[in-house]
Design an enzyme around this catalytic site. Sequence first.
Site, short mmCIF file in Angstrom:
data_model
loop_
_atom_site.label_atom_id
_atom_site.label_comp_id
_atom_site.label_asym_id
_atom_site.label_seq_id
_atom_site.Cartn_x
_atom_site.Cartn_y
_atom_site.Cartn_z
N CYS A 123 61.71 -18.64 15.54
CA CYS A 123 62.05 -17.73 14.44
C CYS A 123 60.93 -16.73 14.13
O CYS A 123 61.15 -15.75 13.42
CB CYS A 123 62.39 -18.52 13.19
N HIS A 256 61.60 -13.85 7.11
CA HIS A 256 62.55 -14.57 7.97
C HIS A 256 63.59 -15.20 7.05
O HIS A 256 63.26 -15.80 6.03
CB HIS A 256 61.81 -15.63 8.79
N ASN A 286 70.72 -18.24 9.16
CA ASN A 286 69.43 -18.11 9.85
C ASN A 286 69.71 -17.72 11.30
O ASN A 286 70.23 -18.52 12.08
CB ASN A 286 68.70 -19.44 9.77
#
Length: 329
Positions: A123, A256, A286
């Site tokens: 990520c 993020h 996500n």
Amino acid sequence: MNPSPANYSRITGTGSHLPPGRVSNADLAARLAADGIETSDAWIVERTGIKARHFADAGAQTSDLAVHAARHALEAAGCRPEQIDLLIVATSTPDMIFPSTACIVQRKLGMHGGAAFDVQAVCTGFVYALAMADSMIRTGLATRALVIGAEVFSRILDFKDRTTCVLFGDGAGAVVLEASDTPGVLASELHADGRHVGILCVPGQVAGGQVTGDPFLRMDGQAVFKLAVGVLDSVSRSVLAKAGRTADSVRWLVPHQANIRIMQSAARKLGLPADRVVVTVDEQGNTSAASIPLALDTAVRGGRIARGDSVLLQGVGGGFTWGAVLLDF
Ligand code: UT7
């Protein structure tokens, strides 16, 4: 011959793409219920802020999503594919083991000759890729980079594990980053701590013509949560100090998009009000390496992030990896 070193690199265009298949929490809960697994819209919204995510069709690969996002970014930058001399794709869900998804995207865009490679930092991948592209432009290894984050995380989710499968989605985001005499990227910082490999991983591998081991994403959510909150604060302060800026000068925080509670905590620690945080996790979930460029493009096209705004990008994820980039848009 390599181009001359540049004083700065600057984002000249952003783009993104979500696959059309929107899956609401209610849709997902119904799908899991068919296997006797219980979850609810209320639990997912309360713990994560996620209301929906997009899943790609079986025929769509990471490179397909990446190409859509790249085309939008190139158009926004007024740049033709053949003017790009560096292509980086941040992804943990590549089309193939090799060659890189970047080379596949290069071919699909009709480009050739420039450097192309993937970055694997889960990520944090887009933050890593952007910092690398900035360094390569400032040292004269490239002049115009296409930096993409793209994922089909739905392919590595275990839909029998409710603690992870409700969290992730598919998508892609991209920026064009060009050599510039005006800033640009002001400061970047990248970190990793491999002692935490096991708290967020897909442990399987390919051997002897088969996937061996566990091919699904596994996560110790609470361990990730605790680590993320601490490292995001320290890395953000560190890039601000490097650039000689203070937290209150940040116009937009683009974190993020993993969990609204982590983002709110990061903003609170920096003393930033909630209306300066770009949030897309509610509609996108996500999307790992794609989440930051997706959020950036959403805020740019929505008229929130404007030229000259100070923007802080914060990444965190498997590895354990984390990093931040401070830039003037
Ligand atoms: O991009 C990479 C970075 N990843 C992250 O940042 C993720 C970080 N972690 C998190 O966001 C959170 O830890 C989660 C959202 C994953 C979990 O939230 P939590 O508040 O830490 O919940 P928990 O793991 O403590 O679970 C609480 C309860 C448990 O039940 P019991 O033991 O209290 O009876 C779980 O079994 O919630 C249960 N639970 C669920 N219930 C309904 C876990 N998943 C679900 C679910 N639906 N999907």
